[in-house]
Design a protein around this motif. Sequence first.
Motif, mmCIF file in Angstrom:
data_model
loop_
_atom_site.group_PDB
_atom_site.id
_atom_site.type_symbol
_atom_site.label_atom_id
_atom_site.label_comp_id
_atom_site.label_asym_id
_atom_site.label_seq_id
_atom_site.Cartn_x
_atom_site.Cartn_y
_atom_site.Cartn_z
ATOM 1 N N UNK A 68 2.934 5.546 6.324
ATOM 2 C CA UNK A 68 3.704 6.459 5.549
ATOM 3 C C UNK A 68 5.324 5.990 5.434
ATOM 4 N N UNK A 69 5.746 5.553 7.020
ATOM 5 C CA UNK A 69 7.087 5.017 7.001
ATOM 6 C C UNK A 69 7.402 3.908 6.135
ATOM 7 N N UNK A 70 6.482 3.042 6.104
ATOM 8 C CA UNK A 70 6.304 1.899 5.486
ATOM 9 C C UNK A 70 6.656 2.030 3.809
ATOM 10 N N UNK A 71 5.621 3.140 3.368
ATOM 11 C CA UNK A 71 5.891 3.476 1.959
ATOM 12 C C UNK A 71 7.038 3.925 1.518
ATOM 13 N N UNK A 72 7.439 5.075 2.378
ATOM 14 C CA UNK A 72 8.756 5.648 2.274
ATOM 15 C C UNK A 72 9.937 4.692 2.145
ATOM 16 N N UNK A 73 9.945 3.866 3.194
ATOM 17 C CA UNK A 73 11.172 3.222 3.540
ATOM 18 C C UNK A 73 11.267 1.824 2.856
#
Length: 105
Positions: A100-105
């Motif tokens: 999730x962090x990789x997709x949002x960041x």
Amino acid sequence: MSLVFGWNSFRQKSYEPHELGLASQPGVAYTIELRQKYFHLFWIPFFPIGKKWCMRQGKKLFELPIEEEERLKNTQSIRAPWYAYIGTILVVGGFVVFFIIEKLG
């Protein structure tokens, strides 16, 4: 650094012998325990690996005879508790948060 892994067990449920038909009267000096065995990594349970019936007398734990264990195994069907999977839940949750962090960041 050493990798600490192995298996252990915890008490899942405790019975008086008369509840299971092993003694005729209440008040005997031992209890029967259903113990959940689990695999652990750094003492965090990852997944259950079976159940074991044991007899506890005072602070000592003894194995039941095979005949009694087979009879009790067929009468009780108790599922493994969710916290026997806590290591697996943490790993999967960590991967989900990471993606999730990789997709949002």
